[in-house]
Design a protein around this motif. Structure first.
Motif, PDB file in Angstrom:
ATOM      1  N   ARG A 544       0.794  -1.231   0.000  1.00 21.10           N
ATOM      2  CA  ARG A 544       0.000   0.000   0.000  1.00 21.10           C
ATOM      3  C   ARG A 544       0.829   1.284   0.000  1.00 21.10           C
ATOM      4  NH1 ARG A 544      -3.983   0.581   4.384  1.00 21.10           N
ATOM      5  NH2 ARG A 544      -5.097   1.960   2.968  1.00 21.10           N
ATOM      6  N   ASP A 545       2.142   1.187  -0.077  1.00 22.00           N
ATOM      7  CA  ASP A 545       2.938   2.416  -0.186  1.00 22.00           C
ATOM      8  C   ASP A 545       4.242   2.121  -0.925  1.00 22.00           C
ATOM      9  OD1 ASP A 545       3.456   5.076   0.040  1.00 22.00           O
ATOM     10  OD2 ASP A 545       4.164   4.996   2.103  1.00 22.00           O
ATOM     11  N   ILE A 546       4.135   1.415  -2.055  1.00 20.89           N
ATOM     12  CA  ILE A 546       5.308   1.122  -2.875  1.00 20.89           C
ATOM     13  C   ILE A 546       5.773   2.411  -3.545  1.00 20.89           C
ATOM     14  CG2 ILE A 546       6.148  -0.136  -4.894  1.00 20.89           C
ATOM     15  CD1 ILE A 546       5.681  -1.928  -2.541  1.00 20.89           C
ATOM     16  N   LYS A 547       7.020   2.805  -3.293  1.00 19.58           N
ATOM     17  CA  LYS A 547       7.610   3.976  -3.932  1.00 19.58           C
ATOM     18  C   LYS A 547       9.130   3.873  -3.816  1.00 19.58           C
ATOM     19  CE  LYS A 547       7.041   6.775   0.284  1.00 19.58           C
ATOM     20  NZ  LYS A 547       6.460   8.020   0.833  1.00 19.58           N
ATOM     21  N   SER A 548       9.830   4.655  -4.618  1.00 16.07           N
ATOM     22  CA  SER A 548      11.296   4.553  -4.654  1.00 16.07           C
ATOM     23  C   SER A 548      11.918   4.982  -3.336  1.00 16.07           C
ATOM     24  CB  SER A 548      11.854   5.400  -5.797  1.00 16.07           C
ATOM     25  OG  SER A 548      11.446   6.761  -5.663  1.00 16.07           O
ATOM     26  N   ALA A 549      11.244   5.846  -2.560  1.00 13.91           N
ATOM     27  CA  ALA A 549      11.776   6.256  -1.263  1.00 13.91           C
ATOM     28  C   ALA A 549      11.689   5.140  -0.232  1.00 13.91           C
ATOM     29  CB  ALA A 549      11.017   7.484  -0.749  1.00 13.91           C
TER      30      ALA A 549
END
Length: 743
Positions: A544-549
């Motif tokens: 639910r919060d896949i991102k590069s950061a």
């Protein structure tokens, strides 16, 4: 098989310690019955064990092979005894490991005959399995038959093994379930892991001394990895030490056995030696052990076996800065003669008065400090309960695997590790907290995360992250070491990832930009981790919060997925969850935004944005030439459908000759960014496609076709639908620019 060098060295150290212990206790009295040998080679043989007729208690007979140099001690049918401990009531033996290449097999593990009073120590041993794609089970058998519970662990293998510990890749270990009563044998069962490929490898399961295995685990796992890669001259351990426990049954016939009643009609029992005491085992009154009383040392199982320790001869252990006087079971330290002159007396009185005043001040300070500590303790207990500490304790106590991997840290430990959460120790922060660098007392470097907001929702997310990560075991998912619940804001302790985030390396000021080869590998490792969360973990998880950061990189640029504060675990019969809209600007699935229904395809969409970042090195929300904020996802799909990939592709990829592979990845990203979740691939399909790209086993045109076939049934990737795609992504762009996405 032969024992590796470090294993022999470990056994040699233990033998040397036994020799020192034998020398230390030699002055305390006899350890064997009169006329019986007290040792065999380097191993001492205390009664109730013995060598030869009349030298042992029933079931404790041993043999000494003096033809070997040095002589060796054996139990039952030729099993070597490494050492015997009277205080611990344990026998350490050496058992062979049997290796097999069968995919499935059944066997048994039993205490060497005659077993007598010996049983496997569940507290001192571990159950270990080597092999690929297998489930190993250790089933206890009591004298009444098999017991309902057992010890289980599973090991999987990928195409490339990199074993350095038994964490589930090529090797696994677990604790042995404690069983009351006699337990002379176990059933051993090995089965193929359902859903995994038939990976041909050597397999072995065995019980082993957990202290010894912790020292040799890395070497054994590494050797097993090399063995599967057909390295020459690889030597696996052929035998391992096992710890057995023993106790004595009460026999109410004084003079025949070790334990006897203290008097007629007495319900208490004494050991044969004076200055000794007996105690029960596992609450079983009829099974007891003996030990020498405090201040005495020796063998409590024989007459006059416990002898007084002369503490005055051991100043390093029993310090005395005056005149040492030995007493039975104790010692007294008298001060040396003082100066009898009047000046000396005045000096002594003055010093005593000074110390009296000092102690009064210190006493008052101590009382004040005690009250402060009590208030602080009560406050920590309050926070512990509010932070769902009882729930977490119940979770850990109900699952031994979680208990081995997850530790509840004290606030004092983490204060020392972070220098009281010094601002200079801050590594970064996300939507769910601030991350500090910490150094534990064992010099292990960790990352410690503190939640930002003290509200119930944040505390629930904290517990959510602990529950998910404690049940997750994957090399590309950040490892959770434990947590601290004694603060107003809960704390999580992770493995320390030293090389920053993927976002920093793509969009920061990194002096060494990531090569196209590294970007491909990072994309594949991230896809494997998400696919594992979706399909292979014990409980399916939507991140639910896949991102590069949230993709961390180690020094060798290995990807680690992190930040599970917003994640949700999903049962096998669920395909999605209805939740309040939550995500990160630029990565949010449009379908989820409109329907409030989050599915595994929502994670796929967010991963598609990461693929575009890897291809373009552009942030998910960027400013156009007209200074208008634009969505990278919608802009990228528009260009792809107009066959204009070159307009946005990172020039470094072109310079490195990666244009062909980049086209395949771009088509894969386009599929992941489909507005409808049903048109997107699963993470397993994404993983398979990226593996093909990395290995270059399939021609790039075939790869593009495969992406198309795996993802959609009727959707075309030609340019004739570019206008419709542009219209749909314009709608997405409109809501992105007009909405503030809550984090």
């Amino acid at each position: 098989m032969r024992i590796a060098g470090s294993s022999r060295a470990t056994i040699g150290v233990i033998g040397a310690l036994n020799s020192l212990l034998l020398l230390a206790t030699a002055l305390a009295g006899p350890i064997a019955l009169p006329g019986c040998p007290e040792s065999c080679g380097d191993v001492r043989v205390p009664y109730p064990f013995g060598i030869g007729q009349g030298c042992f208690h029933n079931g404790f007979n041993l043999t000494c092979d003096e033809t070997q140099h040095p002589p060796k001690l054996f139990l039952g049918d030729g099993v070597e005894v490494l050492n015997i401990s009277l205080p611990d009531c344990t026998v350490r033996i050496q058992r062979n490991i049997s290796w097999s290449r069968h995919a499935e097999f059944n066997g048994s593990w039993s205490v060497p005959a005659p077993a007598g009073p010996l049983r496997v120590s569940s507290a001192r041993n571990s159950f270990v399995a080597f092999g690929c794609n297998m489930v190993a089970k250790l089933i206890p058998y009591s004298t009444l038959g098999p017991i309902t519970y057992s010890s289980i662990c599973a090991a999987v293998c990928s195409e490339t093994l990199s074993g350095s510990s038994c964490s589930g890749v090529g090797c696994c270990r677990t604790s042995i379930a404690p069983v009351k009563g006699d337990l002379p044998s176990y059933g051993v069962q090995v089965k193929h892991l359902v859903g995994q490929s038939d990976y041909v490898s050597d397999r072995a399961v065995f019980i082993v001394d957990q202290d010894w295995f912790s020292i040799n685990e890395a070497e054994m796992a590494s050797n097993f990895t090399k063995l599967q890669d057909y390295y020459e001259n690889i030597v696996m351990v052929g035998s391992v030490p096992v710890v057995l426990e023993w106790s004595l049954d009460i026999v109410r016939d004084e003079g025949l056995f070790v334990l006897s009643p203290m008097g007629p009609g007495s319900s208490d029992f004494r050991c044969l030696s004076s200055n000794s005491f007996s105690y029960t085992i596992d609450g079983n009154y009829d099974k007891r052990r003996c030990n020498c009383s405090h201040g005495y040392e020796g063998n409590p199982y024989i007459s006059d076996g416990c002898q007084d320790i002369d503490e005055c001869q051991l100043p390093d252990i029993y310090p005395c800065h005056g005149i040492c006087i030995n007493l039975p079971g104790a010692y007294r330290c008298s001060p040396k003669k003082g100066i009898r002159s009047l000046p000396g007396l005045v000096t002594i009185i003055a010093i005593s008065a000074g110390f009296g005043l000092l102690f009064s001040i210190l006493g008052a300070a101590k009382i004040t400090n005690t009250f402060k500590q009590r208030r602080a303790k009560n406050l920590r207990q309050k926070f512990f309960k509010r932070n769902h500490g009882l729930l977490l304790q119940q979770l850990i106590s109900s699952n031994k695997d979680i208990a081995e991997r997850t530790k509840i840290f004290s606030l004092e430990e983490l204060d020392q590790a972070t220098n009281k959460f010094d601002q200079n120790r801050i590594l970064g922060g996300g939507g769910h907290g601030t991350v500090y660098k910490g150094i534990l007392s064992n010099q292990h470097v960790v990352a410690i995360k503190k939640s930002k907001i003290v509200v119930q929702r944040e505390i629930d997310q904290f517990i959510n992250e602990v529950v998910i990560l404690s049940q997750t075991n994957h090399r590309n998912v950040v490892k959770l070491f434990g947590c601290c619940l004694e603060t107003e804001v809960p704390l999580l302790v992770y493995e320390f990832i030293s090389n920053g985030t993927l976002s920093y390396h793509l969009h920061g000021q990194s002096e060494n930009p990531l090569s196209w080869k590294d970007r491909l590998r990072i994309a594949l490792e991230t896809a494997r981790a998400i696919a594992y969360l979706h399909h292979a973990a014990s409980i399916s998880v939507f991140h639910r919060d896949i991102k590069s950061a949230n993709i961390l990189l180690t020094d060798p640029l290995i990807a680690k997925v992190s930040d599970f504060g917003a994640s949700r675990s999903i049962s096998v019969d669920e395909t999605g969850v209805h939740t309040a809209i939550q995500g990160t600007h630029g990565y949010l699935d449009p379908e989820y935004y409109y329907t409030s229904r989050f599915t595994e395809k929502s994670d796929v969409y967010s991963f598609g944005v990461i693929l575009v970042e890897l291809l373009t090195r552009i942030t998910p929300i960027f400013s156009s030439r007209s200074s208008e904020s634009m969505s990278l996802a919608s802009h990228f799909v528009s260009l792809i459908r107009e066959n204009r990939l070159s307009d946005i592709l990172d020039s470094q990829i072109v310079e490195e000759g990666g244009t062909t592979d980049a086209e395949v990845v771009a088509r894969l990203a386009e599929a992941c960014l489909s507005l409808k979740g049903v048109d997107r691939p699963t993470m397993r399909q994404v993983e398979t496609t990226l593996e093909d790209v990395q290995s270059s086993e399939v021609h790039h045109k075939s790869q593009i076709t495969r992406v198309t076939q795996n993802v959609t049934k009727d959707q075309s990737y030609n340019g004739n639908k570019s206008s419709e795609g542009t219209r749909l992504y314009s709608l997405e762009k409109e809501f992105i620019q007009s909405s503030e996405i809550p984090r």
